[in-house]
Enzyme design. Sequence first.
Site, PDB file in Angstrom:
ATOM      1  N   ILE A 249       0.855  -1.180   0.000  1.00 54.74           N
ATOM      2  CA  ILE A 249       0.000   0.000   0.000  1.00 54.74           C
ATOM      3  C   ILE A 249       0.896   1.236   0.000  1.00 54.74           C
ATOM      4  O   ILE A 249       1.904   1.284   0.707  1.00 54.74           O
ATOM      5  CB  ILE A 249      -0.969   0.017   1.205  1.00 54.74           C
ATOM      6  CG1 ILE A 249      -1.955   1.195   1.080  1.00 54.74           C
ATOM      7  CG2 ILE A 249      -0.229   0.014   2.527  1.00 54.74           C
ATOM      8  CD1 ILE A 249      -3.120   1.121   2.044  1.00 54.74           C
ATOM      9  N   GLY A 257      -0.296  12.489   4.498  1.00 51.64           N
ATOM     10  CA  GLY A 257      -0.693  13.359   5.598  1.00 51.64           C
ATOM     11  C   GLY A 257      -2.068  13.963   5.426  1.00 51.64           C
ATOM     12  O   GLY A 257      -2.438  14.889   6.163  1.00 51.64           O
ATOM     13  N   LEU A 260      -5.582  10.015   3.127  1.00 51.73           N
ATOM     14  CA  LEU A 260      -5.942   9.249   1.943  1.00 51.73           C
ATOM     15  C   LEU A 260      -5.584   7.770   2.076  1.00 51.73           C
ATOM     16  O   LEU A 260      -6.254   6.914   1.493  1.00 51.73           O
ATOM     17  CB  LEU A 260      -5.273   9.851   0.706  1.00 51.73           C
ATOM     18  CG  LEU A 260      -5.652  11.310   0.417  1.00 51.73           C
ATOM     19  CD1 LEU A 260      -4.983  11.795  -0.860  1.00 51.73           C
ATOM     20  CD2 LEU A 260      -7.164  11.466   0.317  1.00 51.73           C
ATOM     21  N   GLY A 261      -4.545   7.466   2.827  1.00 48.45           N
ATOM     22  CA  GLY A 261      -4.229   6.069   3.099  1.00 48.45           C
ATOM     23  C   GLY A 261      -5.329   5.411   3.909  1.00 48.45           C
ATOM     24  O   GLY A 261      -5.706   4.259   3.664  1.00 48.45           O
ATOM     25  N   GLU A 283       0.325  -8.337   4.996  1.00 43.80           N
ATOM     26  CA  GLU A 283       1.635  -8.975   4.921  1.00 43.80           C
ATOM     27  C   GLU A 283       2.721  -8.035   5.431  1.00 43.80           C
ATOM     28  O   GLU A 283       3.013  -7.011   4.819  1.00 43.80           O
ATOM     29  CB  GLU A 283       1.930  -9.370   3.473  1.00 43.80           C
ATOM     30  CG  GLU A 283       3.272 -10.056   3.278  1.00 43.80           C
ATOM     31  CD  GLU A 283       3.531 -10.421   1.825  1.00 43.80           C
ATOM     32  OE1 GLU A 283       4.670 -10.809   1.500  1.00 43.80           O
ATOM     33  OE2 GLU A 283       2.597 -10.302   1.008  1.00 43.80           O
TER      34      GLU A 283
END
Length: 467
Positions: A249, A257, A260-261, A283
């Site tokens: 990812i 920051g 969005l992650g 993983e």
Amino acid sequence: MVQKQKAVAGPVTEPKKRRRVGFSPADTGVEANECIKIYLVSSKEEVDSPDISCVKPVDLNDFFEGDGKIYGYQDLKINVWINSISLHSYADITYQSTTNGDKGITDLKSALQNIFAETIVDNKDEFLETFATQRDFIRNMVSNGEIMHSGATDGSSNIAEVVPSDLQVVRMEIGSPNAGLLYSRLVPLVLLFVDGSNPIDVTDPDWHLYLLIQKKEEKEDPLYRIVGFTAIYKFYRYPDRLRMRLSQILVLPSFQGKGLGSYLMEVVNNVATAENVYDLTVEEPSEKFQHIRTCIDINRLRGFNPIKPAIDSAVQTLTKGKLSKKAQIPRFTPPLNAIEQVRESLKINKKQFLKCWEILIYLALDPIDKYMEDYTSVITNHVRTDILGKDIETPKKQVVDVPSAFEPEVSFVVFKSLNGEEANSNVQVDENKPDQEQQLKQLVDERIREIKLVAEKVSKICPEVKV
């Protein structure tokens, strides 16, 4: 009589002068991290612009053989520009001179191709042209993808920041048209910004890409660019279920920051739930990603009513008395039915739920300072159990060395405890290892620090939610 001839003196020779040999200074090389800078740009005007800051990749030394240094160059500087629209790259290499010393001259072209492969462009003018000629690359690549989410979040999201309406998440099977080509251009970003990651197998159809795309409206056609992505692997679980494993990812540095992650992770969670997979695993998550993942899962769990009675029961037991003074501390692990409910409904796997469980209890203790000593004892017990590799679902097995006349390597006893309790409560730690308790304390302090960081973050995001 024959007279002995006097020796004739030969020509006078000057004393030999010693030849001076000059040695070049030893080539100590230069670390790749010191001479290479990476820039992400979205227009040709940004190339060489002093207003564009370089981005920090992973350890670049790992891409160079041996000690990670570059040899044979004086005052070497390498600026690598990556076109975030087409994912092409160009390396601007400058140096004063080269010296072929004992370690030779590093082949920079070969080394850079190991990172950027076919995306690297030799000619700068050709690279600048890609901003126009490859403008619609991303748009064309994702045209056959499945839009999983588009626009702002639907209100059920716990992301602090509002996701811009020009973002969408597109899913592509790696075997679908264009997906393999697109991922091949993403590989340099994987190598540069995902620590310890390797490219996925684009010939395996069980891989899926979830692409976070920015669709920017312009006077001409909309401009598509990749903001981030994740690679998910689906695999079989007997007898009739599938599991999802998140392998990679990444959110590009210029977009980090902004939550969005977390947004991308929430979309993946929603897919796992909607498609009723067995669970979702990760993983080898990095420390930073694990923190984000745990914050998301904690907020999901705080609103999951079926586990609230179990949390209340654990908190009630913990607040009754001085656990730290008891000979045997209860495990304070969730009941098996709670583990199963969380896995089935939220697709949070057991290992992740056990980490979240500790934080849920921490959040429910009020005031936390009053019960911190007992809570630390519980965490200490969990950390010790993790080190011993125990499993809460099965009775415990313990191997204990015993005195014997036979070989020490084969002299031991294996026994199993009842009710899943610890079997080694009466087994003394070897006194010859005084640093074991100190090491344990360091691990506990680190776990407590992680718990507090997550608790602080989720309390700011959703302070009104009470367990």
